[in-house]
Design a protein around this motif. Structure first.
Motif, PDB file in Angstrom:
ATOM      1  N   TRP A  42      32.633  -2.934   3.489  1.00 40.53           N
ATOM      2  CA  TRP A  42      32.215  -3.852   2.380  1.00 40.53           C
ATOM      3  C   TRP A  42      33.713  -3.634   2.101  1.00 40.53           C
ATOM      4  O   TRP A  42      33.759  -5.067   1.751  1.00 40.53           O
ATOM      5  N   LEU A  43      34.833  -2.764   2.580  1.00 37.50           N
ATOM      6  CA  LEU A  43      35.866  -2.931   1.799  1.00 37.50           C
ATOM      7  C   LEU A  43      36.569  -4.772   2.851  1.00 37.50           C
ATOM      8  O   LEU A  43      37.312  -5.046   2.285  1.00 37.50           O
ATOM      9  N   LEU A  44      35.928  -4.826   4.018  1.00 38.86           N
ATOM     10  CA  LEU A  44      36.655  -5.210   4.435  1.00 38.86           C
ATOM     11  C   LEU A  44      35.815  -7.161   4.290  1.00 38.86           C
ATOM     12  O   LEU A  44      36.679  -8.170   4.581  1.00 38.86           O
ATOM     13  N   ALA A  45      35.030  -7.343   3.865  1.00 42.25           N
ATOM     14  CA  ALA A  45      33.971  -7.930   3.798  1.00 42.25           C
ATOM     15  C   ALA A  45      34.809  -8.457   2.300  1.00 42.25           C
ATOM     16  O   ALA A  45      34.286 -10.140   1.968  1.00 42.25           O
ATOM     17  N   GLN A  46      35.412  -7.638   1.482  1.00 34.82           N
ATOM     18  CA  GLN A  46      35.536  -7.826   0.261  1.00 34.82           C
ATOM     19  C   GLN A  46      37.549  -8.577   0.208  1.00 34.82           C
ATOM     20  O   GLN A  46      37.696  -9.419  -0.247  1.00 34.82           O
ATOM     21  N   LEU A  47      37.868  -8.269   1.472  1.00 37.42           N
ATOM     22  CA  LEU A  47      39.539  -9.015   2.170  1.00 37.42           C
ATOM     23  C   LEU A  47      39.552  -9.680   2.727  1.00 37.42           C
ATOM     24  O   LEU A  47      40.395 -10.636   2.459  1.00 37.42           O
ATOM     25  N   ARG A  48      38.313 -10.201   2.696  1.00 37.34           N
ATOM     26  CA  ARG A  48      38.495 -11.153   4.355  1.00 37.34           C
ATOM     27  C   ARG A  48      38.490 -12.769   3.499  1.00 37.34           C
ATOM     28  O   ARG A  48      37.535 -12.565   2.305  1.00 37.34           O
ATOM     29  N   ARG A  49      39.226 -13.215   3.651  1.00 34.06           N
ATOM     30  CA  ARG A  49      39.294 -15.081   3.096  1.00 34.06           C
ATOM     31  C   ARG A  49      38.089 -15.510   4.250  1.00 34.06           C
ATOM     32  O   ARG A  49      38.366 -16.064   5.116  1.00 34.06           O
ATOM     33  N   ARG A  50      36.685 -16.209   3.174  1.00 38.61           N
ATOM     34  CA  ARG A  50      35.418 -16.368   4.419  1.00 38.61           C
ATOM     35  C   ARG A  50      36.527 -17.977   3.841  1.00 38.61           C
ATOM     36  O   ARG A  50      36.406 -18.874   3.227  1.00 38.61           O
ATOM     37  N   ARG A  51      36.336 -18.690   5.153  1.00 38.69           N
ATOM     38  CA  ARG A  51      37.079 -20.391   5.088  1.00 38.69           C
ATOM     39  C   ARG A  51      35.542 -20.979   6.275  1.00 38.69           C
ATOM     40  O   ARG A  51      35.279 -20.461   6.634  1.00 38.69           O
ATOM     41  N   LEU A  52      35.480 -21.747   5.599  1.00 40.87           N
ATOM     42  CA  LEU A  52      33.981 -22.209   6.553  1.00 40.87           C
ATOM     43  C   LEU A  52      34.951 -23.040   8.119  1.00 40.87           C
ATOM     44  O   LEU A  52      35.774 -23.325   7.705  1.00 40.87           O
ATOM     45  N   GLY A  53      33.851 -22.660   8.826  1.00 47.24           N
ATOM     46  CA  GLY A  53      34.455 -23.374  10.010  1.00 47.24           C
ATOM     47  C   GLY A  53      34.036 -24.791   9.976  1.00 47.24           C
ATOM     48  O   GLY A  53      34.898 -25.408  11.050  1.00 47.24           O
ATOM     49  N   GLU A  54      32.967 -24.880   9.960  1.00 44.08           N
ATOM     50  CA  GLU A  54      32.002 -26.249  10.643  1.00 44.08           C
ATOM     51  C   GLU A  54      31.627 -26.580   9.907  1.00 44.08           C
ATOM     52  O   GLU A  54      31.232 -26.204   9.007  1.00 44.08           O
ATOM     53  N   VAL A  55      31.588 -28.580   9.017  1.00 46.84           N
ATOM     54  CA  VAL A  55      31.032 -28.872   8.731  1.00 46.84           C
ATOM     55  C   VAL A  55      30.034 -30.154   9.627  1.00 46.84           C
ATOM     56  O   VAL A  55      30.333 -30.197  10.861  1.00 46.84           O
TER      57      VAL A  55
END
Length: 201
Positions: free
Chosen positions: A88-101
């Motif tokens: 849960w902690l790592l999920a908050q800290l991770r910057r979620r960028r979209l890998g592909e469109v």
């Protein structure tokens, strides 16, 4: 993924809030002896109903210690709890960028475009607009429904309204049409350059 993470956060916060509320109410009822003062009975087997009661007696605390399954179960449960909390902690800290469109051609076929490439093009076009000194773009969401987070650093004398109109009508619209997207929702944040005050003699 961000929506799922927000849902998990809400569920965890709701459960933690309910647990803390229940513990707080139990402490108030037992600590202030409210059951006797207000003439009501606690449920049968309630462990803490009077100020001199304890939550767990000595017998309850040592009841299962001699069983062979007790300590492995305790360590396994604590280990699982630690793993879940770290996830849960790592999920908050991770910057979620979209890998592909997903870019659809219209005949049922499509191609995958790197999310970073589309973000770089959108970033460069936004930065080239009049009144914009610097731009930063991050794509989130799903590959079939991306969302853009745009941060703009405006020039000292730029007017936010016209800049926002150009970003929406030119940069975002060009990115949407080039990727054959039905929509490209965006959140645009504007900041201005802050100059240090100068002393005039």
């Amino acid at each position: 993924m961000d929506r799922a993470l927000r849902s998990v956060n809400r569920v965890l916060l709701a459960l933690a809030g309910l647990l803390l509320l229940a513990l707080g109410l139990a402490a108030l009822v037992g600590g202030f002896d409210l059951a006797r003062h207000w003439n009501f009975d606690m449920p049968s087997g309630w462990p803490w109903a009077r100020p001199d009661d304890v939550l767990l007696s000595g017998t309850d605390r040592t009841k299962w210690r001699d069983e062979s399954w007790w300590w492995p179960s305790v360590f396994a449960g604590l280990g699982l709890l630690v793993v879940l909390l770290l996830w849960w902690l790592l999920a908050q800290l991770r910057r979620r960028r979209l890998g592909e469109v997903l870019v659809e051609s219209g005949d049922g076929e499509g191609a995958l475009l790197r999310g970073r490439a589309l973000a770089n093009v959108l970033e460069a076009e936004a930065a080239s607009l009049p009144g914009v000194d610097k731009a930063a773009v991050r794509l989130t969401g799903r590959r079939t429904a991306p969302r853009a987070s745009v941060e703009l650093l405006l020039s000292a004398h730029a007017e936010p309204g016209p800049v926002l109109g150009r970003v929406s009508g030119e940069a975002l619209e060009n990115a949407r049409s080039s990727a054959s997207l039905e929509a490209l929702p965006a959140e645009v944040r504007l900041r201005t350059v802050k100059h240090r005050p100068e002393r005039v003699v």
